[in-house]
Design an enzyme around this catalytic site. Sequence first.
Site, PDB file in Angstrom:
ATOM      1  N   GLU A  54       0.914  -1.169  -0.215  1.00 40.79           N
ATOM      2  CA  GLU A  54       0.275  -0.229   0.021  1.00 40.79           C
ATOM      3  C   GLU A  54       1.237   1.157  -0.158  1.00 40.79           C
ATOM      4  OE1 GLU A  54      -3.876   0.248   1.977  1.00 40.79           O
ATOM      5  OE2 GLU A  54      -2.850   1.133   3.383  1.00 40.79           O
ATOM      6  N   LYS A  56       0.619   4.649   1.241  1.00 47.77           N
ATOM      7  CA  LYS A  56      -0.025   5.646   2.255  1.00 47.77           C
ATOM      8  C   LYS A  56       0.356   6.262   3.254  1.00 47.77           C
ATOM      9  CE  LYS A  56      -2.558   3.723   6.808  1.00 47.77           C
ATOM     10  NZ  LYS A  56      -3.194   2.180   6.828  1.00 47.77           N
ATOM     11  N   LYS A 116      -7.999   2.783  -2.865  1.00 45.95           N
ATOM     12  CA  LYS A 116      -8.039   2.881  -1.522  1.00 45.95           C
ATOM     13  C   LYS A 116      -9.429   3.580  -0.877  1.00 45.95           C
ATOM     14  CE  LYS A 116      -8.085   0.118   2.717  1.00 45.95           C
ATOM     15  NZ  LYS A 116      -6.253   0.512   3.209  1.00 45.95           N
ATOM     16  N   GLU A 165     -14.341  -5.278   2.038  1.00 52.39           N
ATOM     17  CA  GLU A 165     -13.779  -5.396   3.689  1.00 52.39           C
ATOM     18  C   GLU A 165     -15.015  -5.432   5.031  1.00 52.39           C
ATOM     19  OE1 GLU A 165     -10.590  -2.351   4.624  1.00 52.39           O
ATOM     20  OE2 GLU A 165     -12.065  -1.993   6.049  1.00 52.39           O
ATOM     21  N   ASN A 186     -10.362  -6.840   8.355  1.00 46.04           N
ATOM     22  CA  ASN A 186      -9.798  -5.615   8.326  1.00 46.04           C
ATOM     23  C   ASN A 186      -9.807  -5.907  10.417  1.00 46.04           C
ATOM     24  OD1 ASN A 186      -8.220  -3.464   9.387  1.00 46.04           O
ATOM     25  ND2 ASN A 186     -10.363  -1.791   8.268  1.00 46.04           N
ATOM     26  N   GLU A 216      -6.710  -7.690   6.329  1.00 46.33           N
ATOM     27  CA  GLU A 216      -5.928  -6.666   6.061  1.00 46.33           C
ATOM     28  C   GLU A 216      -5.377  -5.705   7.489  1.00 46.33           C
ATOM     29  OE1 GLU A 216      -9.066  -3.773   4.304  1.00 46.33           O
ATOM     30  OE2 GLU A 216      -9.703  -5.317   3.047  1.00 46.33           O
ATOM     31  N   SER A 217      -4.876  -4.844   7.598  1.00 47.70           N
ATOM     32  CA  SER A 217      -4.386  -4.549   8.875  1.00 47.70           C
ATOM     33  C   SER A 217      -3.770  -5.291   9.953  1.00 47.70           C
ATOM     34  CB  SER A 217      -5.376  -3.557   9.122  1.00 47.70           C
ATOM     35  OG  SER A 217      -5.413  -2.724   8.333  1.00 47.70           O
TER      36      SER A 217
END
Length: 260
Positions: A54, A56, A116, A165, A186, A216-217
């Site tokens: 990603e 970011k 995103k 998500e 997530n 994710e994350s």
Amino acid sequence: MNILDKIIVDKKREVILKKSIIPVSQLEATALFERETISLSKNLRNSSSGIIAEHKRRSPSRAEINYGFTVEEVVKGYENAGACGISVLTDGKYFGGSLDDLLLARATVNIPLLRKEFIVDEYQILEAKAFGADLILLIAAVLTREKIKSLSEFARSLNLEVLLEVHDLEELQKSIMPTLDMIGVNNRNLKTFEVSLDFSKQLADQIPNDFVKISESGISSIEAIKELKPFGYKGFLIGENFMKTSNAGEAAKEFISKLI
């Protein structure tokens, strides 16, 4: 009002403003609008690493992650590292991103790009297509089932893949439908920002195998990915872990080399 609610209120205002400035016809007339998209779900099914890297710059939980790289440097580094796809944050107010970041990424790499974004309107899906995305993100926490259905159908009509998500079983159960390609769990609660891999583990069995499963994350180690793979996860979205280093591409390369 939690941070997610604030973001959505701002996003709806932003979309109204953008619609008044740039008509749909202008988006549909862009050179990239007729471009053939690249499938992230296919890449993930055939990958031994499954990394979605990603771009970011910052987030509501971290005022600054990294402003030192150009978009081109980051995404080229990710592509060279062997990432299956790249997630590009396009929200300006809370994440320091923009649609220009997506455009620059598209001009630089030839792998799938995820826009995103906090998508609440079909207009944003047209933007995604016009600026070179291959797939979009829909967040179950902020959309009704009807809205998920209409937005995912619209994205599919433009040959964009859809990553949905979710964060809990309720969100997952209301959202499962054939117009989705991938389902991402997530590990960060968007309302409290608490992070735990347990969210991915608990929901894994509830996600039908028709969908590519993505975690994710909060993924910052090889061990975390090895822990999640037996649960059927094929994709792993990593942003902060690469972006907070002095060279995101090199960090991704080193990380991915340990997975292959």
